[in-house]
Design a protein around this motif. Sequence first.
Motif, short mmCIF file in Angstrom:
data_model
loop_
_atom_site.label_atom_id
_atom_site.label_comp_id
_atom_site.label_asym_id
_atom_site.label_seq_id
_atom_site.Cartn_x
_atom_site.Cartn_y
_atom_site.Cartn_z
N UNK A 25 0.83 -1.21 0.00
CA UNK A 25 0.00 0.00 0.00
C UNK A 25 0.86 1.26 0.00
N UNK A 26 1.95 1.25 0.76
CA UNK A 26 2.83 2.42 0.81
C UNK A 26 3.49 2.66 -0.55
N UNK A 69 1.64 6.74 -6.78
CA UNK A 69 0.42 7.30 -7.36
C UNK A 69 -0.33 8.26 -6.44
N UNK A 70 0.16 8.42 -5.21
CA UNK A 70 -0.48 9.29 -4.24
C UNK A 70 -1.91 8.83 -3.93
N UNK A 71 -2.06 7.53 -3.80
CA UNK A 71 -3.38 6.98 -3.45
C UNK A 71 -3.20 5.63 -2.78
N UNK A 72 -4.23 5.21 -2.09
CA UNK A 72 -4.25 3.87 -1.50
C UNK A 72 -4.33 2.84 -2.62
N UNK A 73 -3.84 1.66 -2.35
CA UNK A 73 -3.97 0.56 -3.32
C UNK A 73 -5.44 0.16 -3.43
N UNK A 74 -5.85 -0.20 -4.63
CA UNK A 74 -7.19 -0.76 -4.79
C UNK A 74 -7.16 -2.20 -4.25
N UNK A 100 -5.13 9.07 -14.10
CA UNK A 100 -4.67 9.72 -12.87
C UNK A 100 -3.35 9.13 -12.39
N UNK A 101 -3.24 7.78 -12.43
CA UNK A 101 -1.99 7.13 -12.03
C UNK A 101 -0.84 7.53 -12.95
#
Length: 181
Positions: free
Chosen positions: A18-19, A25-30, A67-68
């Motif tokens: 997740x990190x 990508x500046x987001x949590x993992x899906x 976005x990614x």
Amino acid sequence: QAEFKDAYGSLSTESQVNQIYKNLFDREADVTGLTYWTQQINLGNLKVAEIATHLIWAAQNNSGSSDDKTALLNKTNAAIAYTAKVKETTAGILAYQAESTGTTFVKGVNIEEAISYLSGIDKDTAHTTAGIAASVLVITTNGVPTAAVAGKAITLTSSNDIVNKTTATAALTTGEGNDVI
């Protein structure tokens, strides 16, 4: 690497994956991605350190969202520009290092400054030349990091203990106590 262990070593496999998503990508993992990559690590097919390479490839070549792709491009361009700015001067090169890289990794204020600036880059925010220049100026103003020096234990006795002779002489001649540090 000590730096990798410092950043990820105490996290669970899921948290490490997740990190990496957050960093790239500046987001949590899906959920699907988190489950897939964690399983690949748990099965021994991949190591955590390899996941970033695979995620970058996937984002650029097939399954990445726009976005990614934008976040990754902005972060990559910022890192390249930041590195180039640091390398413009000897002071920048010398200052841009960790406080300690031995068995215990200590980032120090200069690495923290770089992390702070670069963490503001995402899909919506690209770097600016002025922003990078200001951040690198902070680093060069701080100068070359020095590792903290551990204190030295000194056992004092009940009579004239002198640790610093310059101030000790004056203290002893004026009758100010027995221990001078």
